[in-house]
Design a protein around this motif. Structure first.
Motif, PDB file in Angstrom:
ATOM      1  N   LEU A 260      48.596  42.782  45.022  1.00  0.00           N
ATOM      2  CA  LEU A 260      47.628  42.783  46.057  1.00  0.00           C
ATOM      3  C   LEU A 260      46.766  43.959  45.764  1.00  0.00           C
ATOM      4  N   ARG A 261      47.461  45.328  45.328  1.00  0.00           N
ATOM      5  CA  ARG A 261      46.573  46.402  44.947  1.00  0.00           C
ATOM      6  C   ARG A 261      45.722  46.121  43.659  1.00  0.00           C
ATOM      7  N   MET A 262      46.358  45.368  42.694  1.00  0.00           N
ATOM      8  CA  MET A 262      45.657  45.062  41.339  1.00  0.00           C
ATOM      9  C   MET A 262      44.363  44.052  41.846  1.00  0.00           C
ATOM     10  N   GLU A 263      44.548  43.285  42.727  1.00  0.00           N
ATOM     11  CA  GLU A 263      43.524  42.210  42.918  1.00  0.00           C
ATOM     12  C   GLU A 263      42.549  42.977  43.830  1.00  0.00           C
ATOM     13  N   ALA A 264      42.793  44.250  44.619  1.00  0.00           N
ATOM     14  CA  ALA A 264      41.907  44.974  45.108  1.00  0.00           C
ATOM     15  C   ALA A 264      41.007  45.743  44.116  1.00  0.00           C
ATOM     16  N   LEU A 265      41.651  46.192  43.175  1.00  0.00           N
ATOM     17  CA  LEU A 265      41.104  46.926  41.999  1.00  0.00           C
ATOM     18  C   LEU A 265      40.172  46.254  41.234  1.00  0.00           C
ATOM     19  N   ARG A 266      40.612  44.971  41.041  1.00  0.00           N
ATOM     20  CA  ARG A 266      39.796  44.102  40.205  1.00  0.00           C
ATOM     21  C   ARG A 266      38.405  43.540  41.128  1.00  0.00           C
ATOM     22  N   ARG A 267      38.215  43.684  42.038  1.00  0.00           N
ATOM     23  CA  ARG A 267      37.075  43.556  42.815  1.00  0.00           C
ATOM     24  C   ARG A 267      36.239  44.590  42.533  1.00  0.00           C
ATOM     25  N   HIS A 268      36.560  45.661  42.172  1.00  0.00           N
ATOM     26  CA  HIS A 268      35.572  46.713  41.500  1.00  0.00           C
ATOM     27  C   HIS A 268      35.564  47.062  40.223  1.00  0.00           C
ATOM     28  N   LEU A 269      36.514  46.899  39.368  1.00  0.00           N
ATOM     29  CA  LEU A 269      36.633  47.007  37.958  1.00  0.00           C
ATOM     30  C   LEU A 269      37.017  45.775  37.129  1.00  0.00           C
ATOM     31  N   ASP A 270      36.237  45.700  36.115  1.00  0.00           N
ATOM     32  CA  ASP A 270      36.687  44.389  35.472  1.00  0.00           C
ATOM     33  C   ASP A 270      38.019  44.642  34.588  1.00  0.00           C
ATOM     34  N   ALA A 271      38.385  43.785  33.730  1.00  0.00           N
ATOM     35  CA  ALA A 271      39.755  43.959  32.947  1.00  0.00           C
ATOM     36  C   ALA A 271      39.481  45.071  31.769  1.00  0.00           C
ATOM     37  N   GLU A 272      38.680  45.216  31.277  1.00  0.00           N
ATOM     38  CA  GLU A 272      38.447  46.244  30.298  1.00  0.00           C
ATOM     39  C   GLU A 272      38.442  47.525  30.998  1.00  0.00           C
ATOM     40  N   GLN A 273      37.884  47.766  31.911  1.00  0.00           N
ATOM     41  CA  GLN A 273      37.924  49.104  32.716  1.00  0.00           C
ATOM     42  C   GLN A 273      39.219  49.388  33.003  1.00  0.00           C
ATOM     43  N   LEU A 274      39.931  48.431  33.662  1.00  0.00           N
ATOM     44  CA  LEU A 274      41.415  48.860  34.218  1.00  0.00           C
ATOM     45  C   LEU A 274      42.228  49.211  33.039  1.00  0.00           C
ATOM     46  N   MET A 275      41.828  48.420  31.971  1.00  0.00           N
ATOM     47  CA  MET A 275      42.987  49.170  30.558  1.00  0.00           C
ATOM     48  C   MET A 275      42.363  50.543  30.256  1.00  0.00           C
TER      49      MET A 275
ATOM     50  N   ALA B 129      32.991  53.480  39.962  1.00  0.00           N
ATOM     51  CA  ALA B 129      33.731  52.043  40.597  1.00  0.00           C
ATOM     52  C   ALA B 129      34.971  52.404  41.155  1.00  0.00           C
ATOM     53  N   ILE B 130      35.400  53.313  40.728  1.00  0.00           N
ATOM     54  CA  ILE B 130      36.883  54.043  41.113  1.00  0.00           C
ATOM     55  C   ILE B 130      36.555  54.598  42.533  1.00  0.00           C
ATOM     56  N   VAL B 131      35.670  55.236  42.465  1.00  0.00           N
ATOM     57  CA  VAL B 131      35.392  55.807  44.081  1.00  0.00           C
ATOM     58  C   VAL B 131      35.003  54.756  45.080  1.00  0.00           C
ATOM     59  N   ARG B 132      34.214  53.809  44.599  1.00  0.00           N
ATOM     60  CA  ARG B 132      33.971  52.700  45.485  1.00  0.00           C
ATOM     61  C   ARG B 132      35.021  51.990  45.726  1.00  0.00           C
ATOM     62  N   ALA B 133      35.949  51.662  44.894  1.00  0.00           N
ATOM     63  CA  ALA B 133      37.231  50.970  45.195  1.00  0.00           C
ATOM     64  C   ALA B 133      38.090  51.572  46.232  1.00  0.00           C
ATOM     65  N   TYR B 134      38.364  52.718  46.171  1.00  0.00           N
ATOM     66  CA  TYR B 134      39.207  53.445  47.005  1.00  0.00           C
ATOM     67  C   TYR B 134      38.574  53.714  48.410  1.00  0.00           C
ATOM     68  N   ALA B 135      37.368  53.785  48.422  1.00  0.00           N
ATOM     69  CA  ALA B 135      36.440  54.003  49.601  1.00  0.00           C
ATOM     70  C   ALA B 135      36.563  52.666  50.418  1.00  0.00           C
TER      71      ALA B 135
END
Length: 340
Positions: A232-247, A303-309
């Motif tokens: 669920l946490r990873m899904e939330a992150l993927r709504r704001h970051l693509d796979a390449e950004q996550l890596m 994108a990180i700030v937006r995701a956690y906000a």
């Protein structure tokens, strides 16, 4: 002309080997004596020397026969040499892997001399080696198991808390479980030194080979349970970051974020003014940590700030609370108001 015994002494081969070469047509004597003894001419000896040289290079007898055939098939020697080189390269790679695995076992024996009464840890590891090797090189595995041993004491209470919530039936998105999911992810990052791709491979290994998780004291049911919460946490992150950004994320900064959060909480408790030097210093630390987490990529930082906000689920368990994020915003706004 040399008799078979004389040729054997000169070459260091056995008479049996020379007889075999004759039987398969690889090195056939040019003549025989009146008594029927094999007699080898200088040309036979030169051919035998070629056979020995090719044997020393690892060629099989069938390939040697093809390479020494008369007439030689076009391109045959080149093709055979290239094929043999590939086989040697593969053997070298395999030897290196075996060496790494032996080194891993040696280290395990050295570290776990106080073995339990049932089966020695290195023997258990030996049973699990095929599953481990399917996902990691021996070098990676040796590093991971060494780190696990160092962090094991920190994992055990976390595993127990997750298991207690599982037995209590807490939902995957429950705040208390999400808090533990964040801790689980932080511990995984410590285990892999912040390498998210390596952590995902570690998790995938546990999922596909549950016996590797049991080896570390994690029941498969517990692993599946916390896995759903982490998903669920990873899904939330993927709504704001693509796979390449996550890596690209540096996910090994949890200790630094906790230190920053402690300083931020202290300022909140003191009711410090947002224009004070301590507040400005706190903002600078925030920006530096965020930049490091995003690899100095401004777009990824945003994108990180937006995701956690915007994702309440991500805020559960993260050391930086919404109040602290609001404080950072106020400090930044105050600096902009004064033209800083």
């Amino acid at each position: 002309m040399l008799k078979v015994g004389e040729l054997a002494r000169q070459t260091g081969l056995t008479v049996r080997s020379l007889h075999h070469y004759d039987q398969i047509g690889l090195v056939t004597p040019s003549a025989r004596s009146a008594a029927g003894y094999r007699l080898y001419a200088p040309a036979d000896v030169r051919r035998l020397q070629s056979v020995q040289a090719l044997r020393d290079l690892g060629f099989g007898l069938a390939r040697i026969a093809e390479m020494l055939a008369q007439p030689v098939p076009e391109g045959a020697p080149l093709q055979q040499i290239e094929a043999q080189l590939r086989e040697v390269d593969a053997a070298i790679a395999r030897s290196r892997q075996v060496r790494e695995q032996l080194s891993l076992l040696l280290q395990t024996v050295a570290l776990d001399e106080a073995a339990s009464a049932e089966a020695a840890p290195w023997q258990r590891l030996l049973e699990l080696l095929p599953a481990f090797s399917a996902h990691f090189s021996a070098r990676e595995l040796r590093s991971m198991l060494r780190r696990w041993q160092q962090l094991c004491a920190q994992w055990q209470p976390l595993i127990a808390e997750v298991e207690a919530l599982r037995r209590a039936g807490a939902a995957a998105d429950a705040p208390q479980l999400q808090r533990l999911a964040q801790q689980w992810m932080d511990q995984s990052m410590r285990l892999t030194r912040g390498n998210l791709a390596l952590a995902l491979r570690w998790a995938r290994m546990h999922e596909q080979a549950p016996e590797t998780a049991r080896h570390q004291g994690i029941a498969p049911a517990t692993l599946q349970y916390i896995g759903r919460a982490i998903a669920l946490r990873m899904e939330a992150l993927r709504r704001h970051l693509d796979a390449e950004q996550l890596m690209r994320l540096d996910a090994g900064l949890s200790a630094r974020w906790q230190q920053w959060a402690a300083r931020a909480q202290s300022l909140l408790d003191q009711g410090a003014e947002v224009r004070q030097p301590a507040a400005r210093h706190l903002l600078a630390q925030w920006q530096a940590l965020l930049a490091r987490m995003a690899g100095q990529d401004p777009q990824l930082q945003a994108a990180i700030v937006r995701a956690y906000a915007s994702e309440p689920l991500l805020q559960h368990g993260h050391p930086v609370t919404p109040e602290m994020r609001a404080l950072v915003q106020r400090i930044g706004d105050a600096g902009n108001d004064t033209g800083a």
